[in-house]
Write an enzyme that holds these catalytic residues in place. Structure first.
Site, PDB file in Angstrom:
ATOM      1  N   GLU A  47       0.825  -1.217   0.000  1.00  0.00           N
ATOM      2  CA  GLU A  47       0.000   0.000   0.000  1.00  0.00           C
ATOM      3  C   GLU A  47       0.857   1.265   0.000  1.00  0.00           C
ATOM      4  OE1 GLU A  47      -2.661   1.959  -0.627  1.00  0.00           O
ATOM      5  OE2 GLU A  47      -3.988   0.775   0.669  1.00  0.00           O
ATOM      6  N   LYS A  57       4.930   4.276  -9.917  1.00  0.00           N
ATOM      7  CA  LYS A  57       3.630   4.149  -9.253  1.00  0.00           C
ATOM      8  C   LYS A  57       2.536   3.820 -10.272  1.00  0.00           C
ATOM      9  CE  LYS A  57       5.067   7.254  -5.562  1.00  0.00           C
ATOM     10  NZ  LYS A  57       5.192   8.699  -5.249  1.00  0.00           N
TER      11      LYS A  57
END
Lengths: 432, 432
Positions: A127, A203
């Site tokens: 996460e 990302k």
């Protein structure tokens, strides 16, 4: 109550905060997971280094490998490729659940690591690697598990968002805004990874993997940074009701997925348009849910530690329950499409001679290349007309959706016109 | 592959879309859960009623009770208190996992239902009851499980947000904006539950329960609607850089929790300030994560179905894994504090006589009641001075944080001053 041994690798900004939470909030964590989370050690390079948060000295060790072999949960917050990769692989081999915030490693080796974890039947959570503190992993993998995501657009790099935001609000040039970001600590001494879009691309690969239940790596991402964005671009965009953001976009198209990072014009009233300063946000479009957005801090020790601890608690709950649980089986692997397969709207800013017939010459080139024009605005500057011949005209064109190749061909052709002084900017438009 | 029997109660807007997803996307759902999700029946009042999405006719039944007794997962989307409550209790007794979107029932009977489910060791999920499609349940219960939430502020009612947004952008009065919302289908024929804040209060109780790992019901929520908000309030707020939103707020204070719904002034640049029209958003403040926001559609058949299916997939994954898993044990039950315990900033709008000494009289009353003033602005209207004696002055005061009781006493005292024509508005301010 069961005890789970937790090994922490790294004691930087994030690692220190994770250690603090594990030690200070152990009762709360036990109530929330059903297990005691025992921090058995913190692997560091130098056990005597001064630290923001100091855990009991006996916990620090330089033998990361021994720590990993004795743990139920391994939290990797060292960053970089090695020894992080080797230690994660060791953890997987020993059947430990792995939690990592290492986006650089995942971007390069993610697919191989996920496969190793799957094969060993252990969980690998990350996460903190996606958008700092913003909970995005579980909303996508769990909350939207009964839906189909069609597109994800993220502001996932705080440094570039800070710079673009400063340029937008002060009119500064890129180099001045970068200097200011560096002075305030929002940009690193070597800002390359941020301003060239590499961090956002890493990302983006992770976001695309999550959204489309497939596995993408950094090399799958088309990447353009913000070094070419000028104060003129920003001013012209602002004038036309847009704001320029560096977006990581993962989009499902016919026959595959496009994953790309580039400066993008967004309508100012778009939810992503209001994301200011160093904040991050991820905008998700799903078939049933429609438009969703997740907003929060993209970096920083405490915020990122919050995301890490979310993974740790989930991992502990699963271990209490008795197993790693099922990871998704992939229904169809969606291939990565080249940037040429993407069709978006474009904003084009031209400096042309103020002569009769210019507009028709330009329009004809768009038509020839099959790119249709949504709007065209002309501003004429005549200050120097008497001394220097004909004045110049500024042209701002927004196209309908067009392919990269057709657009590039149009721009090339326009550059060849003798009435064109320069093509000031060519930017993609999203969210209209 | 394991098969899980799914019973659907209700075939309205949301139920129809859930049936469609279960039937049309069964392969995807099987891959994501590891089990076949078999829709064994849809309980309706009239099996022959026309429907937006028609499942095979044989699935419709009027015998909800029989359906519930044969199911592994029961999805309750009937709404209302009965027979929903009885059927959910039957499901729990038979050991079925329950997924519901019934906020009215949860607001009234939530605590009792959660306890029954805990005692029976079955899961009760309700993502769709909080903020429509916005994934908020799992981010709070899982992603933030290693953090401590200090405050949650939500725009959780689309009707009131649409009305306030319309008043803000057009300057309309409440009654006209409500009429427009009704005409466009954003408000129901009887809008009481929305405009009086009852719907927001029901969601506030659920949000507070999630955020503070305790159980609150509707009666714990202090509730004020938007019927008293005037065009003058909105204009004055706008002029001072604020926007008025109906917020559901759950906040941890010394000694307990405050859960309340009321119109609130927010700085226009606050992330919640940009939430327009019928969209919803939940703003969360946590100790480590800092500020987070979750944004999306708060209502509608498909969006809400997406949230329901997220719960169904999670439930199925848990059942495949072999158990309902652990629910949080509560460390400390935080009592609900009365609204008097809350201290916020206030915005006060006064119509006063334009005479010397008015400001000092008013300031003295604030001081006497221990309320300190952050800013005070005066606008003098002299149009009628010659004919009607002294003109009037508009005063806009923003206080520092003050308690409800002290503020109320101050306002009462101000009303008693002979130089005051009227107290035009008193509104709380958040997010500064």
């Amino acid at each position: 109550m069961k005890t789970l041994k937790v090994a922490l690798l790294g004691a930087g900004n994030v690692g220190s905060q994770v250690a603090r939470i594990l030690l200070e909030d152990s009762d709360v964590l036990a109530a929330r997971t059903g297990a005691r989370l025992e921090l058995v050690g913190i692997a560091v390079r130098n056990v005597d280094a001064p630290r923001e948060y100091a855990a009991p000295q006996a916990l620090y060790t330089t033998d990361a490998s021994a720590l990993v072999r004795g743990a139920d949960i391994v939290i990797e917050l060292m960053g970089g490729l090695e020894p992080a990769r080797t230690l994660i692989l060791e953890a997987i081999e020993h059947g430990a659940t792995v939690v990592t915030g290492n986006k650089a490693l995942l971007a390069v080796d993610g697919p191989a690591l996920y496969e190793k974890a799957d094969a060993a039947g252990v969980q690998l959570s990350y996460e903190a690697a996606v958008a700092g503190a913003i909970p995005i992993l579980r909303p996508i993998t769990d909350s939207l598990a009964g839906d189909k995501i069609t597109r994800v657009m993220g502001i996932v790099n705080g440094t570039t968002n800070f710079i673009l935001d400063a340029m937008d609000s002060t009119g500064a040039e890129f180099s001045d805004a970068l200097a200011e970001a560096t002075r305030l600590g929002y940009a690193e001494a070597d800002p390359t990874a941020d301003i060239e879009g590499h961090d956002a691309a890493a990302k983006g690969a992770i976001l695309a993997s999550l959204a489309f239940h497939t596995r993408y790596a950094l090399e799958d991402v088309h990447c353009e940074g913000i070094t070419g964005v000028t104060a003129t671009d920003i001013a012209a965009a602002k004038d036309a009701g847009y704001v320029i953001k560096l977006l990581a976009i993962a989009e499902k198209l016919d026959g595959g997925v496009s994953v790309r990072v580039h400066p993008t014009l967004l309508p100012r009233e778009h939810p992503l348009g209001a994301v200011r300063g160093a904040f991050n946000a991820v905008f998700v479009e799903a078939e049933s849910a429609g438009e969703l957005m997740f907003y929060g801090r993209g970096a920083g020790g405490s915020p990122t530690a919050s995301a890490v601890m979310g993974d740790v608690v989930s991992a502990a709950r699963r271990l209490v329950l008795g197993g790693p649980g099922r990871t998704d089986s992939t229904i169809e692997v969606l291939p990565v499409l080249p940037i040429d397969a993407v069709s978006t709207q474009y904003y084009i800013h031209l400096d042309a001679a103020d002569q009769p017939g210019v507009l028709s010459k330009i329009s004809a080139l768009f038509a020839e290349n099959g790119v249709s024009i949504e709007s065209m605005r002309q501003t004429v500057h005549r200050e120097h007309t008497e001394n220097e011949g004909p004045g110049s005209a500024e042209l701002r064109i927004v196209t309908h959706r067009a392919g990269e190749a057709a657009l590039a061909a149009t721009v090339e052709a326009i550059k060849g016109l003798d009435v064109i002084n320069s093509v000031t900017s060519v930017l993609r438009v999203e969210g209209v």
